[in-house]
Design an enzyme around this catalytic site. Structure first.
Site, PDB file in Angstrom:
ATOM      1  N   SER A 151       0.808  -1.217   0.000  1.00  9.54           N
ATOM      2  CA  SER A 151       0.000   0.000   0.000  1.00  9.54           C
ATOM      3  C   SER A 151       0.843   1.271   0.000  1.00  9.54           C
ATOM      4  O   SER A 151       0.406   2.310  -0.501  1.00  9.54           O
ATOM      5  CB  SER A 151      -0.928   0.012   1.221  1.00  9.54           C
ATOM      6  N   ASP A 205      -4.673   6.957   9.993  1.00 12.16           N
ATOM      7  CA  ASP A 205      -4.368   5.612  10.493  1.00 12.16           C
ATOM      8  C   ASP A 205      -2.980   5.517  11.111  1.00 12.16           C
ATOM      9  O   ASP A 205      -2.638   4.522  11.751  1.00 12.16           O
ATOM     10  CB  ASP A 205      -4.533   4.567   9.390  1.00 12.16           C
ATOM     11  N   HIS A 251       0.058   5.153   6.948  1.00 13.88           N
ATOM     12  CA  HIS A 251       0.308   5.557   5.561  1.00 13.88           C
ATOM     13  C   HIS A 251       0.565   7.062   5.475  1.00 13.88           C
ATOM     14  O   HIS A 251      -0.112   7.852   6.135  1.00 13.88           O
ATOM     15  CB  HIS A 251      -0.899   5.202   4.688  1.00 13.88           C
TER      16      HIS A 251
END
Length: 227
Positions: free
Chosen positions: A47, A199, A202
């Site tokens: 990701s 979060d 990221h």
């Protein structure tokens, strides 16, 4: 064994460059103008590479490509990042990721192995397979790691952290210790506020800019190896 594999890797992509140079000379001697094609980099990752949580234009890959082009490099960067992917997933798809136009590869995997507590021996074997595939095709590689926390114990942390530099040496790959390094230096609380998504895992667009600025010069070295 490492020095032998390293020598093979250097010979393979050195020979590849030599073939390209001979082809260019042949075209010039024949009176045909040679048209240089852009260098294509495949960014194999998870990701962090894919650009999770961001508009496409704010992700790592398009920003890296823009940075390289701003430095005068004729480069296309292929986004081969898959959110949630582990080193096993990367190994499973590296073969069809390395299409004929790919000249070099960035490998940035291992974060999800950490989150799942996967045995570092398995992660190492997967990364070894990825690098072996690239080496077999004569492609230079930039390997980007992530440091393991201590919550899985000192043995896990030692083995996980060791696999990246050791594999980079074995395969004569360029190496960066920490993908998120530019965001983890200095005030951590400030970095979370300014550079990370909610979060806390990221990077946001500002964080991506800092990562690209730090990694860009090393990726330029990868481009030079691919010429």
């Amino acid at each position: 064994m490492g020095s032998v594999l390293s020598g093979v890797g250097r010979f393979a992509y050195g020979a590849r460059r030599g073939i390209r140079n001979l082809a260019t000379v042949a075209l010039l001697l024949s009176g045909t103008q040679a048209i240089a094609e852009p260098i294509t980099l495949a960014a194999l990752g998870d990701s962090l590479t894919q650009g999770y949580g961001l508009p496409q234009e704010d992700g790592f890959v398009p920003n890296l490509e823009a940075w390289l082009r701003a430095q005068g490099a004729d480069v296309a960067v292929m986004n081969a990042g898959v959110s949630g992917d582990t080193t096993a997933g990367g190994l499973a798809r590296v073969g069809w990721t390395l299409t004929p136009e790919v000249d070099a590869m960035i490998v940035a995997l291992g974060g999800n192995d950490l989150l799942r507590g996967i045995d570092p021996a398995a992660s190492r074997a997967n990364l070894d397979g990825i690098l072996r595939e690239a080496s077999g095709r004569g492609l230079p590689v930039l390997l980007i790691g992530l440091p393991a926390p201590g919550n899985y114990g000192p043995d896990f942390q030692r083995d996980f952290n060791a696999m990246y530099p050791e594999l980079a040496e074995t395969y004569d790959a360029l190496y960066v210790e920490n993908f998120l390094g530019p965001l983890t230096e200095g005030d951590q609380a400030q970095a979370l506020r300014e550079d990370m998504q909610e979060d806390g895992i990221h990077p946001n667009a500002n964080g991506v800019d800092k990562i690209v600025a730090a990694l860009g010069p090393v990726v330029m070295q990868l481009v030079e190896r691919a010429r």
